[in-house]
Write a protein that holds these residues in place. Structure first.
Motif, PDB file in Angstrom:
ATOM      1  N   SER A   1       1.015  -1.265  -0.593  1.00 52.03           N
ATOM      2  CA  SER A   1       0.251   0.228   0.045  1.00 52.03           C
ATOM      3  C   SER A   1       0.904   1.776  -0.042  1.00 52.03           C
ATOM      4  O   SER A   1       1.927   0.933   0.754  1.00 52.03           O
TER       5      SER A   1
ATOM      6  N   HIS B   1       3.878   2.021   2.878  1.00 51.99           N
ATOM      7  CA  HIS B   1       4.429   0.911   3.383  1.00 51.99           C
ATOM      8  C   HIS B   1       5.894   1.316   3.742  1.00 51.99           C
ATOM      9  O   HIS B   1       6.827   1.181   3.184  1.00 51.99           O
TER      10      HIS B   1
ATOM     11  N   ALA C   1      -4.937   7.086   6.520  1.00 55.26           N
ATOM     12  CA  ALA C   1      -5.495   5.920   6.560  1.00 55.26           C
ATOM     13  C   ALA C   1      -6.147   6.248   7.426  1.00 55.26           C
ATOM     14  O   ALA C   1      -6.395   6.000   8.444  1.00 55.26           O
TER      15      ALA C   1
ATOM     16  N   ARG D   1      -3.058   1.519   5.773  1.00 57.49           N
ATOM     17  CA  ARG D   1      -5.085   0.677   5.079  1.00 57.49           C
ATOM     18  C   ARG D   1      -6.131   1.943   5.493  1.00 57.49           C
ATOM     19  O   ARG D   1      -6.038   2.319   5.956  1.00 57.49           O
TER      20      ARG D   1
ATOM     21  N   ASP E   1      -9.958  -1.951   1.369  1.00 57.43           N
ATOM     22  CA  ASP E   1      -8.601  -1.459   0.161  1.00 57.43           C
ATOM     23  C   ASP E   1      -8.898  -2.442  -0.571  1.00 57.43           C
ATOM     24  O   ASP E   1      -7.927  -2.887  -1.384  1.00 57.43           O
TER      25      ASP E   1
ATOM     26  N   ILE F   1      -6.302  -4.908   0.266  1.00 61.15           N
ATOM     27  CA  ILE F   1      -5.286  -6.435   0.468  1.00 61.15           C
ATOM     28  C   ILE F   1      -6.122  -7.273   0.968  1.00 61.15           C
ATOM     29  O   ILE F   1      -5.927  -8.150   0.352  1.00 61.15           O
TER      30      ILE F   1
END
Ligand code: 5GP
Ligand code: ZN
Length: 138
Positions: free
Chosen positions: A37, A40, A80, A107, A111, A113
């Motif tokens: 993301s 990160h 986030a 996050r 999203d 992920i």
């Protein structure tokens, strides 16, 4: 992996460049080159230890303190909704670089992920035995 061949040791010594976000006497944090993301970040002790349980308490403590600070700041800077802190140890757990590190992964809601990992239930009496087996090793 020996220190000489370690990519994170090379980053720490300046032999390989990185996008640094934080540094103190014990810890360096920089953007992951292959982010999951945006923002990160990897938090890495300056001394080479392969896995979390190899770290002396002072190193673990410095890493943890830095990670807490960085996680909040990265999440805020990336706007986030939350973040994951992950530490992969060993190939079976997905560790590719054998220099211990925390991933800080900002996050956002939905999203895509990952959400929860699969789960199962212990059979009757199994949890008791498992907990005892772990306690024996302490
Ligand atoms: P692991 O799978 O060991 O937990 O994660 C290692 C991480 O290091 C990966 O997410 C990978 O993208 C990152 N990485 C590997 N080599 C480099 C590099 O040279 N520079 C940076 N910034 N990140 C790296
Ligand atoms: Zn290293």
């Amino acid at each position: 992996m020996r220190e000489k061949e370690c990519i994170f040791c090379k980053i720490i010594s300046g032999g390989i460049s990185c996008h640094r976000v934080y540094e103190d006497d014990a810890v360096l944090a920089f953007l992951d080159i292959g982010p999951i993301s945006i923002g990160h970040t990897l938090v890495v002790p300056k001394q080479h230890y392969e896995k979390l349980h190899n770290c002396p308490v002072e190193v673990f403590s410095a890493m943890s303190a830095a990670t807490g600070k960085i996680a909040g700041v990265v999440a805020e800077a990336m706007q986030a909704d939350g973040y994951n802190v992950l530490c992969n140890n060993g190939r079976s757990a997905g560790q590719l670089v054998d220099h211990v590190h925390f991933h800080v992964i900002p996050r956002k809601i939905d999203d895509g992920i990952f959400q929860r990992w699969p789960k199962f239930e212990y059979s009757s009496g199994q949890a008791e035995k498992i907990a005892a087996r772990i306690r024996e090793k302490l």
